[in-house]
Design a protein around this motif. Structure first.
Motif, mmCIF file in Angstrom:
data_model
loop_
_atom_site.group_PDB
_atom_site.id
_atom_site.type_symbol
_atom_site.label_atom_id
_atom_site.label_comp_id
_atom_site.label_asym_id
_atom_site.label_seq_id
_atom_site.Cartn_x
_atom_site.Cartn_y
_atom_site.Cartn_z
ATOM 1 N N GLN A 160 0.824 -1.208 0.000
ATOM 2 C CA GLN A 160 0.000 0.000 0.000
ATOM 3 C C GLN A 160 0.857 1.256 0.000
ATOM 4 N N ALA A 163 1.815 1.914 -3.510
ATOM 5 C CA ALA A 163 0.656 2.418 -4.251
ATOM 6 C C ALA A 163 0.407 3.885 -3.935
ATOM 7 N N ASP A 164 0.545 4.255 -2.670
ATOM 8 C CA ASP A 164 0.354 5.653 -2.273
ATOM 9 C C ASP A 164 1.410 6.551 -2.914
ATOM 10 N N LEU A 167 0.356 7.113 -6.595
ATOM 11 C CA LEU A 167 -0.893 7.817 -6.854
ATOM 12 C C LEU A 167 -1.005 9.162 -6.142
ATOM 13 N N GLN A 190 -5.225 4.235 -11.302
ATOM 14 C CA GLN A 190 -6.198 4.075 -10.232
ATOM 15 C C GLN A 190 -5.813 2.899 -9.342
ATOM 16 N N GLN A 191 -6.248 2.958 -8.089
ATOM 17 C CA GLN A 191 -6.168 1.798 -7.215
ATOM 18 C C GLN A 191 -7.438 1.000 -7.390
ATOM 19 N N ALA A 194 -7.877 -2.730 -2.319
ATOM 20 C CA ALA A 194 -7.006 -2.904 -1.159
ATOM 21 C C ALA A 194 -6.949 -4.397 -0.855
ATOM 22 N N SER A 209 -1.497 -4.179 1.262
ATOM 23 C CA SER A 209 -1.160 -4.165 -0.156
ATOM 24 C C SER A 209 -2.311 -3.591 -0.963
ATOM 25 N N ALA A 210 -2.044 -3.350 -2.246
ATOM 26 C CA ALA A 210 -3.064 -2.784 -3.121
ATOM 27 C C ALA A 210 -2.791 -3.186 -4.558
ATOM 28 N N VAL A 212 -2.950 -1.786 -8.337
ATOM 29 C CA VAL A 212 -3.032 -0.535 -9.088
ATOM 30 C C VAL A 212 -3.028 -0.827 -10.583
#
Length: 306
Positions: A160, A163-164, A167, A190-191, A194, A209-210, A212
């Motif tokens: 995550q 991903a942050d 984005l 885009q995500q 989650a 985690s994510a 994307v």
């Protein structure tokens, strides 16, 4: 290069645990050195496969990086029978070739993939999908950035935090070099989801985690030339070394940029006001101005010396 050498050394080291894929009735050793947290959640797998949406014949331009046991590969192969996978672990390669004989598997590091050649061989820009190994996430993301002209879409499972960073915008704490480069090189991001730790085997400790999705621009759609993009990365790395100082101060800390800063105003849009801003205060468009100014000045200096 250091990351690749580190991984290759650890790959030869001992100390492996057994993991199983109950659906296939197979098992293999998990190499801790490769940061393997294997994705096992069917819901996450289906969302990743659905997001890829590749339109090449037979999925010939679909590339999976680091398939491991093949939990994601199986559903992918059903939709894209002509896909290719790149896997570093020799035992995983053997397991995949045994359980999925129709799958084309290339043994090697995802950090060594020649995306340009693969795109040429497969007739167009690639659709990349991966559960990126946690230990090499940053290196892998920059490898994808450098090859973005050869990638149409990437669907990635990352921490995550990563991903942050991808984005983020200037209003968010994670805003930095990765957000700016991905923002400039992509037409859409885009995500998708989650992902909790229980979606992996073994579950990573204290890690979210994510998934994307990143749709990359072609080179002729980028706001900067290839040379200017290289200058931009240099500026970003220098600027974000100290987020609390104005850009003029952080750029001046690097010898190769120090002499440029006093002379930049003649090459800047907007009177170089961005030089007095902190890196976190600059939107991607201002970084484009900075890269253009630096590039124009550097080229002018080179012509003057010539």
């Amino acid at each position: 290069r250091k990351e690749r050498r580190r991984m290759n050394r650890k790959l030869r080291s001992r100390g492996r645990n057994r993991v199983s894929d109950d659906d296939k009735g197979t098992s293999m050793s998990r190499n801790k050195a490769l940061s393997q947290n294997l994705l096992v959640d069917p819901g996450t797998i289906n969302r990743m496969v659905d997001a890829l949406q590749d339109s090449s014949p037979g999925g010939s331009r679909v590339l999976e990086l680091g398939p491991g046991l093949g939990a994601l590969t199986g559903p992918l192969l059903e939709s894209y029978p002509d896909m290719v996978a790149v896997e570093l672990d020799p035992q995983a390669v053997g397991q995949l070739r045994q359980s999925m004989p129709s799958l084309e598997v290339v043994e090697g590091s995802l950090l060594d993939v020649d995306f340009a050649k693969m795109a040429e061989d497969r007739g167009g820009r690639l659709s990349v999908i991966s559960n990126l190994p946690f230990g090499i996430t940053s290196s892998a993301l920059y490898h994808l950035l450098d090859a973005s002209e050869h990638i149409e879409r990437a669907v990635l499972l990352v921490q995550q935090e990563a991903a942050d960073r991808i984005l983020s915008d200037p209003s968010r704490r994670k805003y930095g070099t990765m957000a700016i480069e991905f923002g400039l090189r992509s037409s859409f991001m885009q995500q998708i989801a989650a992902v909790p730790s229980i979606a992996f085997d073994p579950p990573p400790k204290n890690t979210k985690s994510a998934v994307v999705q990143i749709d990359f621009r072609q080179d002729d759609e980028l706001p900067l030339s290839a040379f200017e993009m290289k200058v931009l990365r240099n500026c970003l790395q220098a600027g974000f070394e100290d987020r609390n100082l104005p850009l003029a101060a952080t750029l001046s800390k690097r010898r190769e940029l120090r002499e440029l800063v006093p002379n930049l105003r003649d090459y800047c849009e907007g009177g170089a006001n961005w030089l007095q801003k902190k890196p976190l205060e600059l939107a991607p468009g201002k970084w484009v101005h900075a890269a253009r100014a630096m590039s124009q000045y550097a080229l002018a200096e080179e012509e003057g010396m010539g």
